[in-house]
Design an enzyme around this catalytic site. Structure first.
Site, PDB file in Angstrom:
ATOM      1  N   ASP A 164       4.257  -0.465  -6.958  1.00  0.00           N
ATOM      2  CA  ASP A 164       2.994  -0.798  -7.616  1.00  0.00           C
ATOM      3  C   ASP A 164       1.859  -0.021  -6.960  1.00  0.00           C
ATOM      4  OD1 ASP A 164       1.406  -2.356  -9.488  1.00  0.00           O
ATOM      5  OD2 ASP A 164       0.616  -3.418  -7.729  1.00  0.00           O
ATOM      6  N   GLU A 193      -2.657   7.453  -4.792  1.00  0.00           N
ATOM      7  CA  GLU A 193      -3.039   6.841  -6.078  1.00  0.00           C
ATOM      8  C   GLU A 193      -4.523   6.977  -6.406  1.00  0.00           C
ATOM      9  OE1 GLU A 193      -1.850   2.723  -5.034  1.00  0.00           O
ATOM     10  OE2 GLU A 193      -3.927   2.146  -5.429  1.00  0.00           O
ATOM     11  N   HIS A 247      -0.855  -0.284  -9.641  1.00  0.00           N
ATOM     12  CA  HIS A 247      -1.588  -1.244  -8.808  1.00  0.00           C
ATOM     13  C   HIS A 247      -2.076  -2.443  -9.621  1.00  0.00           C
ATOM     14  CE1 HIS A 247      -3.574  -1.275  -4.635  1.00  0.00           C
ATOM     15  NE2 HIS A 247      -3.518  -2.516  -5.083  1.00  0.00           N
ATOM     16  N   ARG A 256       0.866  -1.182   0.000  1.00  0.00           N
ATOM     17  CA  ARG A 256       0.000   0.000   0.000  1.00  0.00           C
ATOM     18  C   ARG A 256       0.903   1.232   0.000  1.00  0.00           C
ATOM     19  NH1 ARG A 256      -3.362  -2.904  -1.473  1.00  0.00           N
ATOM     20  NH2 ARG A 256      -5.421  -3.352  -0.599  1.00  0.00           N
TER      21      ARG A 256
HETATM   22  P1  NAD Z   1      -0.951 -11.227   5.327  1.00  0.00           P
HETATM   23  O1  NAD Z   1      -1.978 -10.730   6.287  1.00  0.00           O
HETATM   24  O2  NAD Z   1      -0.919 -12.675   4.974  1.00  0.00           O
HETATM   25  O3  NAD Z   1       0.498 -10.821   5.886  1.00  0.00           O
HETATM   26  C1  NAD Z   1       0.847  -9.576   6.391  1.00  0.00           C
HETATM   27  C2  NAD Z   1       2.004  -9.768   7.361  1.00  0.00           C
HETATM   28  O4  NAD Z   1       2.482  -8.485   7.749  1.00  0.00           O
HETATM   29  C3  NAD Z   1       1.625 -10.527   8.641  1.00  0.00           C
HETATM   30  O5  NAD Z   1       2.497 -11.618   8.831  1.00  0.00           O
HETATM   31  C4  NAD Z   1       1.786  -9.465   9.733  1.00  0.00           C
HETATM   32  O6  NAD Z   1       2.203 -10.028  10.981  1.00  0.00           O
HETATM   33  C5  NAD Z   1       2.866  -8.597   9.125  1.00  0.00           C
HETATM   34  N1  NAD Z   1       2.996  -7.263   9.722  1.00  0.00           N
HETATM   35  C6  NAD Z   1       2.033  -6.476  10.248  1.00  0.00           C
HETATM   36  N2  NAD Z   1       2.574  -5.326  10.689  1.00  0.00           N
HETATM   37  C7  NAD Z   1       3.913  -5.399  10.450  1.00  0.00           C
HETATM   38  C8  NAD Z   1       5.018  -4.533  10.675  1.00  0.00           C
HETATM   39  N3  NAD Z   1       4.848  -3.340  11.260  1.00  0.00           N
HETATM   40  N4  NAD Z   1       6.237  -4.929  10.258  1.00  0.00           N
HETATM   41  C9  NAD Z   1       6.427  -6.124   9.678  1.00  0.00           C
HETATM   42  N5  NAD Z   1       5.413  -7.002   9.447  1.00  0.00           N
HETATM   43  C10 NAD Z   1       4.172  -6.631   9.812  1.00  0.00           C
HETATM   44  O7  NAD Z   1      -1.105 -10.325   4.039  1.00  0.00           O
HETATM   45  P2  NAD Z   1      -0.667 -10.672   2.520  1.00  0.00           P
HETATM   46  O8  NAD Z   1      -1.748 -11.468   1.875  1.00  0.00           O
HETATM   47  O9  NAD Z   1       0.728 -11.191   2.522  1.00  0.00           O
HETATM   48  O10 NAD Z   1      -0.731  -9.213   1.879  1.00  0.00           O
HETATM   49  C11 NAD Z   1       0.129  -8.164   2.306  1.00  0.00           C
HETATM   50  C12 NAD Z   1      -0.398  -6.853   1.747  1.00  0.00           C
HETATM   51  O11 NAD Z   1      -0.242  -6.838   0.331  1.00  0.00           O
HETATM   52  C13 NAD Z   1      -1.916  -6.621   1.929  1.00  0.00           C
HETATM   53  O12 NAD Z   1      -2.197  -6.077   3.206  1.00  0.00           O
HETATM   54  C14 NAD Z   1      -2.260  -5.662   0.830  1.00  0.00           C
HETATM   55  O13 NAD Z   1      -2.187  -4.332   1.316  1.00  0.00           O
HETATM   56  C15 NAD Z   1      -1.154  -5.886  -0.197  1.00  0.00           C
HETATM   57  N6  NAD Z   1      -1.671  -6.388  -1.490  1.00  0.00           N
HETATM   58  C16 NAD Z   1      -1.395  -5.669  -2.621  1.00  0.00           C
HETATM   59  C17 NAD Z   1      -1.868  -6.121  -3.859  1.00  0.00           C
HETATM   60  C18 NAD Z   1      -1.583  -5.403  -5.152  1.00  0.00           C
HETATM   61  O14 NAD Z   1      -2.251  -5.672  -6.162  1.00  0.00           O
HETATM   62  N7  NAD Z   1      -0.620  -4.502  -5.208  1.00  0.00           N
HETATM   63  C19 NAD Z   1      -2.637  -7.290  -3.908  1.00  0.00           C
HETATM   64  C20 NAD Z   1      -2.875  -8.003  -2.716  1.00  0.00           C
HETATM   65  C21 NAD Z   1      -2.384  -7.542  -1.507  1.00  0.00           C
END
Ligand code: NAD
Length: 333
Positions: free
Chosen positions: A260, A265, A297, A236
């Site tokens: 991305d 955005e 994105h 994000r």
């Molecule tokens: P997830 O919930 O499986 O994993 C997120 C991880 O981040 C967890 O293990 C959590 O403990 C950790 N975390 C939380 N706060 C933290 C911090 N301060 N420092 C380090 N780690 C921390 O989520 P995911 O499925 O792996 O997705 C991650 C992110 O990717 C989503 O939240 C979303 O914003 C983003 N995303 C982007 C796209 C895109 O098209 N660009 C698509 C899907 C997801």
């Protein structure tokens, strides 16, 4: 029939949702504009709204939706930083998301940004089309033997780590909830955030945007990174302080940045603004750096991810219509 108003609809969303809902009770009303408090009245008569990352479901918007009789907000994404969950709960609105869809789509895009930036494929592509076959300025480095730092080892971060291990990189990770068994199996080393920043040649962000993670990357974090390091963010935009990022790029400290997502955005990404003057000065500045690569994105945009997203969304809409339980792990409020 169960009517769902879909916002910020693109042709690929429509195709995937229609395919997933074929033969069901679900009826669609597709809108190409975003859902905000100003546009929320367009949900009139709908039982549910289906929204994406740049729709703004603040208290004012949710109040209009509740007034119009909407029962369910179905996010067709994983992140939910754009929804006021407390306000939704107060108004009796159920909010669901897609808890899991192809994490490979997002992880592979992060790696694509890294490879493109490092080997300067974006510049080479343009040069060769101009019949400029010079290689000057296109020197990259071997990823093999270098160190990658993964911030957030959830579903996506773990896959990125495994791909980079496959390249022969040393992988460091930081997560407040470390998965030690996985790390041991894959030779990944958990370290604190500061050591990760100081030791990594490449830092990749895979954490959700929350009040705690907003501007996780700020001036001091950038200062603590190795000179010449690369930063990749497919999570994000708000995770990075854009002003501080621009300053670090101007000073020549950062080796490259792959984004991305972008803090501001909303209203820009997903739109064709090619005939207009770009009003966002920070994005305009970012686009001038030869070592910055921005995609709008699109990390989720694979056939597999789109059909996973549509399947879960339709399952939740069917659950609403039939009174059956929602998809496991998808209810946020
Ligand atoms: P997830 O919930 O499986 O994993 C997120 C991880 O981040 C967890 O293990 C959590 O403990 C950790 N975390 C939380 N706060 C933290 C911090 N301060 N420092 C380090 N780690 C921390 O989520 P995911 O499925 O792996 O997705 C991650 C992110 O990717 C989503 O939240 C979303 O914003 C983003 N995303 C982007 C796209 C895109 O098209 N660009 C698509 C899907 C997801």
């Amino acid at each position: 029939m169960s009517l769902t108003a879909v916002y910020d609809t693109r042709p690929y969303d429509r195709a995937a949702l229609e395919a997933a809902a074929a033969g069901t009770v679900i009826e669609w009303r597709f809108w190409d504009f975003r859902l905000t408090s100003e546009t929320a009245a367009s949900a009139q008569g709908a039982h549910a709204v289906c929204v994406f990352v740049n729709d703004t479901l603040d208290r004012a918007c949710l109040e209009v939706l509740a007034r119009e009789g909407v029962k369910l907000v179905a996010l067709r994404c994983t992140g939910f930083n754009n929804v006021d969950l407390a306000a939704a709960k107060e108004r009796g609105l159920t909010v669901t998301r897609v808890p899991v869809y192809s994490p490979y789509a997002v992880a592979e895009h992060a790696v694509a940004l890294l490879l493109t930036l490092n080997r300067k494929i974006h510049r080479a592509f343009n040069r060769v089309r101009e019949q400029n076959f010079s290689l000057n300025g296109l020197v990259g480095f071997d990823l093999h033997g270098k160190t990658a730092g993964i911030v957030g080892t959830g579903k996506i971060g773990r896959i990125v780590a495994q791909i980079l291990c496959g390249f022969g990189m040393k992988v460091l990770a930081f997560d407040p909830f470390p998965n030690r068994e996985w790390a041991q199996q894959n030779g990944v080393e958990y370290v604190d955030a500061l050591s990760l920043a100081g030791r990594s040649d490449v830092v990749l962000l895979h954490v959700p945007l929350t009040p705690e993670t907003r501007h996780l990357i700020h001036a001091e974090t950038l200062e603590s990174m190795k000179p010449g390091a690369m930063l990749i963010n497919v999570s994000r935009g708000g995770l990075i302080d854009t002003k501080a990022l621009i300053a670090a790029l101007k000073s020549g400290r950062l080796g490259g940045v792959g984004l991305d997502v972008y803090e501001e955005e909303e209203g820009i990404f997903f739109e064709d603004l090619s005939g207009q003057v770009l009003q966002d000065d920070e994005l305009a500045r970012l686009l001038t750096f030869p070592n910055v690569l921005v995609t709008a994105h699109q990390a989720f945009l694979t056939r597999e991810a789109l059909s996973d997203i549509a399947r879960t969304t339709v399952a939740n809409l069917k659950a609403l219509a039939s009174g059956q339980p929602f998809v496991e792990g998808s209810v946020l409020a």
